[in-house]
Design a protein around this motif. Structure first.
Motif, PDB file in Angstrom:
ATOM      1  N   PHE A  39       0.590  -1.263  -0.266  1.00 51.93           N
ATOM      2  CA  PHE A  39      -0.059  -0.229   0.023  1.00 51.93           C
ATOM      3  C   PHE A  39       1.179   1.467   0.635  1.00 51.93           C
ATOM      4  CE2 PHE A  39      -2.185  -3.333   1.463  1.00 51.93           C
ATOM      5  CZ  PHE A  39      -3.807  -2.739   1.224  1.00 51.93           C
ATOM      6  N   ILE A  40       0.902   2.343  -1.301  1.00 52.82           N
ATOM      7  CA  ILE A  40       1.450   3.711  -1.065  1.00 52.82           C
ATOM      8  C   ILE A  40       0.509   5.127  -0.646  1.00 52.82           C
ATOM      9  CG2 ILE A  40       3.168   2.262  -2.737  1.00 52.82           C
ATOM     10  CD1 ILE A  40       1.399   3.149  -4.689  1.00 52.82           C
ATOM     11  N   ASN A  41       1.944   5.826  -0.591  1.00 52.89           N
ATOM     12  CA  ASN A  41       0.467   6.828  -0.350  1.00 52.89           C
ATOM     13  C   ASN A  41       0.661   7.752  -1.353  1.00 52.89           C
ATOM     14  OD1 ASN A  41       0.133   7.051   2.681  1.00 52.89           O
ATOM     15  ND2 ASN A  41       2.365   7.772   3.088  1.00 52.89           N
ATOM     16  N   GLN A  42      -0.281   8.496  -1.516  1.00 49.06           N
ATOM     17  CA  GLN A  42      -0.365   8.588  -3.301  1.00 49.06           C
ATOM     18  C   GLN A  42      -1.043  10.466  -2.649  1.00 49.06           C
ATOM     19  OE1 GLN A  42      -3.990   7.871  -5.779  1.00 49.06           O
ATOM     20  NE2 GLN A  42      -2.142   7.090  -7.160  1.00 49.06           N
ATOM     21  N   LYS A  43      -0.178  11.133  -3.915  1.00 49.45           N
ATOM     22  CA  LYS A  43      -0.761  12.736  -3.230  1.00 49.45           C
ATOM     23  C   LYS A  43      -1.232  13.355  -4.177  1.00 49.45           C
ATOM     24  CE  LYS A  43       2.855  13.955   0.144  1.00 49.45           C
ATOM     25  NZ  LYS A  43       4.059  15.018   0.497  1.00 49.45           N
ATOM     26  N   ASP A  44      -2.910  13.560  -4.262  1.00 52.73           N
ATOM     27  CA  ASP A  44      -3.414  14.307  -5.666  1.00 52.73           C
ATOM     28  C   ASP A  44      -3.779  15.677  -5.713  1.00 52.73           C
ATOM     29  OD1 ASP A  44      -3.880  11.987  -6.381  1.00 52.73           O
ATOM     30  OD2 ASP A  44      -5.548  11.168  -4.790  1.00 52.73           O
ATOM     31  N   THR A  45      -3.249  16.818  -6.361  1.00 52.73           N
ATOM     32  CA  THR A  45      -3.833  17.992  -6.196  1.00 52.73           C
ATOM     33  C   THR A  45      -5.024  17.679  -7.008  1.00 52.73           C
ATOM     34  OG1 THR A  45      -1.517  18.781  -6.578  1.00 52.73           O
ATOM     35  CG2 THR A  45      -2.846  20.253  -7.313  1.00 52.73           C
ATOM     36  N   ILE A  46      -5.844  18.889  -5.907  1.00 53.09           N
ATOM     37  CA  ILE A  46      -7.290  19.110  -6.234  1.00 53.09           C
ATOM     38  C   ILE A  46      -7.357  21.300  -6.190  1.00 53.09           C
ATOM     39  CG2 ILE A  46      -9.787  19.448  -5.297  1.00 53.09           C
ATOM     40  CD1 ILE A  46      -8.731  16.807  -3.973  1.00 53.09           C
ATOM     41  N   VAL A  47      -7.238  21.174  -7.414  1.00 55.64           N
ATOM     42  CA  VAL A  47      -8.300  22.700  -7.499  1.00 55.64           C
ATOM     43  C   VAL A  47      -9.617  23.299  -7.869  1.00 55.64           C
ATOM     44  CG1 VAL A  47      -7.446  24.777  -8.971  1.00 55.64           C
ATOM     45  CG2 VAL A  47      -5.645  22.866  -9.148  1.00 55.64           C
ATOM     46  N   THR A  48     -10.134  23.900  -6.949  1.00 57.59           N
ATOM     47  CA  THR A  48     -11.124  24.823  -6.456  1.00 57.59           C
ATOM     48  C   THR A  48     -10.890  26.330  -7.188  1.00 57.59           C
ATOM     49  OG1 THR A  48     -10.983  24.520  -4.538  1.00 57.59           O
ATOM     50  CG2 THR A  48     -12.552  22.455  -5.112  1.00 57.59           C
ATOM     51  N   TYR A  49     -12.081  26.939  -6.991  1.00 62.44           N
ATOM     52  CA  TYR A  49     -12.337  28.493  -7.609  1.00 62.44           C
ATOM     53  C   TYR A  49     -13.117  28.769  -6.607  1.00 62.44           C
ATOM     54  CZ  TYR A  49      -9.781  27.052 -11.723  1.00 62.44           C
ATOM     55  OH  TYR A  49      -8.384  26.314 -12.801  1.00 62.44           O
ATOM     56  N   GLU A  50     -13.324  30.164  -5.962  1.00 63.43           N
ATOM     57  CA  GLU A  50     -13.783  31.045  -5.669  1.00 63.43           C
ATOM     58  C   GLU A  50     -13.850  32.389  -6.078  1.00 63.43           C
ATOM     59  OE1 GLU A  50     -12.113  30.557  -1.966  1.00 63.43           O
ATOM     60  OE2 GLU A  50     -12.328  28.648  -0.850  1.00 63.43           O
ATOM     61  N   TYR A  51     -14.345  33.558  -6.019  1.00 64.36           N
ATOM     62  CA  TYR A  51     -15.010  34.760  -6.375  1.00 64.36           C
ATOM     63  C   TYR A  51     -14.776  35.579  -4.610  1.00 64.36           C
ATOM     64  CZ  TYR A  51     -16.117  33.046 -10.721  1.00 64.36           C
ATOM     65  OH  TYR A  51     -16.555  31.873 -11.122  1.00 64.36           O
ATOM     66  N   ASP A  52     -13.946  36.633  -5.382  1.00 65.58           N
ATOM     67  CA  ASP A  52     -14.069  37.511  -3.842  1.00 65.58           C
ATOM     68  C   ASP A  52     -14.601  38.247  -4.170  1.00 65.58           C
ATOM     69  OD1 ASP A  52     -12.700  39.311  -5.698  1.00 65.58           O
ATOM     70  OD2 ASP A  52     -10.745  39.292  -5.607  1.00 65.58           O
ATOM     71  N   ASP A  53     -14.865  39.350  -3.165  1.00 70.14           N
ATOM     72  CA  ASP A  53     -15.438  40.553  -2.968  1.00 70.14           C
ATOM     73  C   ASP A  53     -16.000  41.221  -3.903  1.00 70.14           C
ATOM     74  OD1 ASP A  53     -15.259  39.807  -0.596  1.00 70.14           O
ATOM     75  OD2 ASP A  53     -14.671  41.205   0.030  1.00 70.14           O
ATOM     76  N   PHE A  87     -15.698  40.183  -7.198  1.00 67.45           N
ATOM     77  CA  PHE A  87     -15.780  39.005  -8.272  1.00 67.45           C
ATOM     78  C   PHE A  87     -14.383  38.528  -8.866  1.00 67.45           C
ATOM     79  CE2 PHE A  87     -19.765  40.871  -7.366  1.00 67.45           C
ATOM     80  CZ  PHE A  87     -20.512  40.337  -6.844  1.00 67.45           C
ATOM     81  N   ASN A  88     -14.107  39.033  -8.421  1.00 64.78           N
ATOM     82  CA  ASN A  88     -12.508  38.029  -9.144  1.00 64.78           C
ATOM     83  C   ASN A  88     -12.301  36.366  -8.328  1.00 64.78           C
ATOM     84  OD1 ASN A  88     -11.622  40.924 -10.198  1.00 64.78           O
ATOM     85  ND2 ASN A  88     -10.849  40.990  -8.151  1.00 64.78           N
ATOM     86  N   LYS A  89     -12.306  35.642 -10.005  1.00 66.80           N
ATOM     87  CA  LYS A  89     -11.899  33.944  -9.679  1.00 66.80           C
ATOM     88  C   LYS A  89     -10.452  34.356  -9.529  1.00 66.80           C
ATOM     89  CE  LYS A  89     -12.360  29.988 -12.537  1.00 66.80           C
ATOM     90  NZ  LYS A  89     -12.323  29.856 -13.666  1.00 66.80           N
ATOM     91  N   ILE A  90     -10.970  33.434  -8.608  1.00 66.47           N
ATOM     92  CA  ILE A  90      -9.789  33.406  -7.174  1.00 66.47           C
ATOM     93  C   ILE A  90      -9.500  31.437  -7.617  1.00 66.47           C
ATOM     94  CG2 ILE A  90      -8.205  33.356  -5.418  1.00 66.47           C
ATOM     95  CD1 ILE A  90      -9.375  35.832  -4.696  1.00 66.47           C
ATOM     96  N   SER A  91      -7.720  31.544  -7.828  1.00 66.78           N
ATOM     97  CA  SER A  91      -7.147  29.445  -7.643  1.00 66.78           C
ATOM     98  C   SER A  91      -7.406  28.800  -5.981  1.00 66.78           C
ATOM     99  CB  SER A  91      -7.102  28.923  -8.341  1.00 66.78           C
ATOM    100  OG  SER A  91      -5.456  30.111  -8.755  1.00 66.78           O
ATOM    101  N   LYS A  92      -8.134  27.843  -6.025  1.00 70.78           N
ATOM    102  CA  LYS A  92      -7.727  27.819  -4.459  1.00 70.78           C
ATOM    103  C   LYS A  92      -6.922  25.832  -4.899  1.00 70.78           C
ATOM    104  CE  LYS A  92      -8.817  26.837   0.408  1.00 70.78           C
ATOM    105  NZ  LYS A  92      -9.914  26.954   1.434  1.00 70.78           N
ATOM    106  N   THR A  93      -5.480  26.007  -3.899  1.00 73.16           N
ATOM    107  CA  THR A  93      -4.917  24.264  -4.456  1.00 73.16           C
ATOM    108  C   THR A  93      -4.626  23.428  -3.625  1.00 73.16           C
ATOM    109  OG1 THR A  93      -3.784  25.306  -6.468  1.00 73.16           O
ATOM    110  CG2 THR A  93      -2.812  23.026  -5.649  1.00 73.16           C
ATOM    111  N   THR A  94      -5.377  22.700  -3.017  1.00 77.38           N
ATOM    112  CA  THR A  94      -4.951  21.841  -1.936  1.00 77.38           C
ATOM    113  C   THR A  94      -4.455  20.083  -2.533  1.00 77.38           C
ATOM    114  OG1 THR A  94      -7.438  20.847  -2.649  1.00 77.38           O
ATOM    115  CG2 THR A  94      -7.183  22.156  -0.714  1.00 77.38           C
TER     116      THR A  94
END
Length: 457
Positions: free
Chosen positions: A292-306, A308-315
């Motif tokens: 069994f191995i550890n796997q890291k996945d990059t997940i990109v989501t988007y939010e909007y500031d006040d 209405f600028n689109k801001i990407s969020k990486t986890t």
């Protein structure tokens, strides 16, 4: 407590070395025991089982002697109870047999001598597990898939893994005198000469023996070529993996057991037809769970500031996944899965979309479908073994010690086991070795005790 154990060990040693040879090396008498219509016979060597447990008590007394208030109370209560031994004479061997046509799915014991019918009925009543039945003038007692048939001073036990149907007809059939298998018959010769705990033989040249060697339960035997579940194949093996299996399945042996209900349920769950899989698959398979191995996945989501600028969020999400590979033989097997959209091309990857737990990458090579749990297709630890047509290895101890994340599952029946190793040779010889951490005798003894406790509850 230690003094009691010491005296007990001395007594057992005296029994073992004084009468052990004469008691546990009996001559097997099978004359007029197994009916001529029997096509499968099981011999349970009770004396050898008893002797093995006795020797193990001497070697590992603390696995058996567990004194506490509850067990002491149970021992006191059991003094006034009727034992099955008060009603039936327990022989050195018990035989079970069946017949594919008249006794399908039902096993029948050889005749057991009845010492006391009243004690047997009192035992049934005491245990509250048996129901008395009468059909066509035949009296018998039932409990779940077991039937106790009493006639004159004899008892027979019938059991099945399913509900026994037409009980009265089967009891009438086994009561008929149709002659017996003789010692010259091969099926009798095989089980008669066996020195193991359990021996199984059939009229179709299938033979198995189960015994214990140290901390290992050993099964040895031979499969009939026509009815073998495994076809000729150069199996692959790996002793460094957590689990591996390799072979070529005799497809009728597997698929003929599946009814319409099972096929419909499979199709409803996967959209795939088992009949089509049977036609496309050539029976070959190689499975390897390396780790069994550890796997890291990059997940990109988007939010909007006040504003209405689109801001990407990486986890970064970290998961534990199996490092596994699976090969399925068949020139058109992968074509069928693509046609049914079980495999889809997503971006630059071919993925088996039926697996909801982790990404499964698909690749077609040399008339085979390969499935991997990792994109880089980590090489398997397999080595080809020309001597075996089937091989299996499971390192249970290492598996349960490994961090498996959401795939963690403990099994109380497998926890006492270290490894399981099984293979079928090119000449249809079979061998299974189950290696235990402690004594396998005490493990089976505890299982029987728990099973008996559950039945009484």
């Amino acid at each position: 407590m230690l003094k009691k154990i010491g005296f007990t060990i001395l007594i057992i040693l005296g029994i073992v070395f004084t009468v052990g040879y004469f008691r546990y090396n009996p001559t097997v008498n099978i004359t007029n025991t197994i009916p001529a219509y029997a096509d499968v016979v099981i011999r349970v060597n009770l004396r050898e089982i008893e002797y093995n447990i006795l020797k193990d008590v001497v070697r590992h007394p603390f696995l058996y002697f567990k004194s506490n208030e509850k067990t002491t109370k149970n021992q006191e209560q059991s003094k006034n109870k009727i034992s099955l031994f008060d009603a039936i004479e327990i022989p050195t061997d018990v035989f079970f047999y069946t017949n594919e046509h008249s006794l399908k799915d039902t096993w029948v014991s050889n005749v057991l001598k009845l010492k006391s019918k009243s004690n047997l009925q009192a035992f049934f009543k005491q245990e509250k597990i048996v129901k008395k039945n009468t059909q066509q003038g035949v009296i018998y007692f039932t409990y779940k898939q077991r039937v106790f048939f009493i006639r004159n001073n004899e008892v027979r036990v019938l059991f099945s893994f399913k509900k026994i149907k037409n009980i009265a007809d089967k009891l009438s059939f086994i009561s008929q005198e149709n002659g017996y298998l003789s010692t010259s018959d091969k099926i009798i010769d095989n089980i008669k000469n066996s020195t193991q705990l359990i021996a199984i033989a059939t009229t179709k040249d299938v033979f198995f023996e189960l015994g214990i060697n140290g901390k290992t339960v050993v099964v040895n035997g031979e499969l009939a070529e026509k009815k073998s579940p495994f076809l000729s194949y150069k199996a692959k093996s790996s002793a460094t993996s957590l689990m591996q299996a390799s072979g070529k399945i005799n497809k009728p042996f597997l698929f003929d057991f599946l009814g319409k209900k099972q096929k419909d349920n499979f199709k409803k769950l996967t959209t795939l037809s088992l009949d089509s899989i049977r036609n496309k698959w050539n029976g070959e398979f190689d499975v390897d769970l390396a780790s069994f191995i550890n796997q890291k996945d990059t997940i990109v989501t988007y939010e909007y500031d006040d504003d209405f600028n689109k801001i990407s969020k990486t986890t970064i999400q970290e998961n534990v996944i199996p490092n596994a590979s699976f090969r399925i033989g068949g020139a058109t097997f992968s074509e069928y899965l693509y046609f049914k959209e079980a495999i889809k091309n997503i971006d630059t990857d071919s993925l088996l979309v039926l697996n909801p737990f982790f990404k499964t990458y698909a690749s077609e090579q040399k008339n085979s479908l390969f499935l991997y749990s990792t994109k880089d297709k980590i090489a398997s630890n397999f080595k080809q073994d020309e001597k075996h047509r089937f091989s299996l290895f499971f390192n249970a101890e290492k598996y349960f010690e490994t961090e498996k994340g959401t795939y963690h599952a403990a099994n109380k029946y497998l926890l006492p086991i270290k490894t399981i190793n099984a293979f079928v040779t090119s000449t249809n010889k079979i061998a299974v070795n189950i290696n235990f951490k402690e004594s396998p005798q005490s493990y089976m003894y505890q299982l029987l005790r728990k099973s008996n406790t559950k039945q009484k509850q």
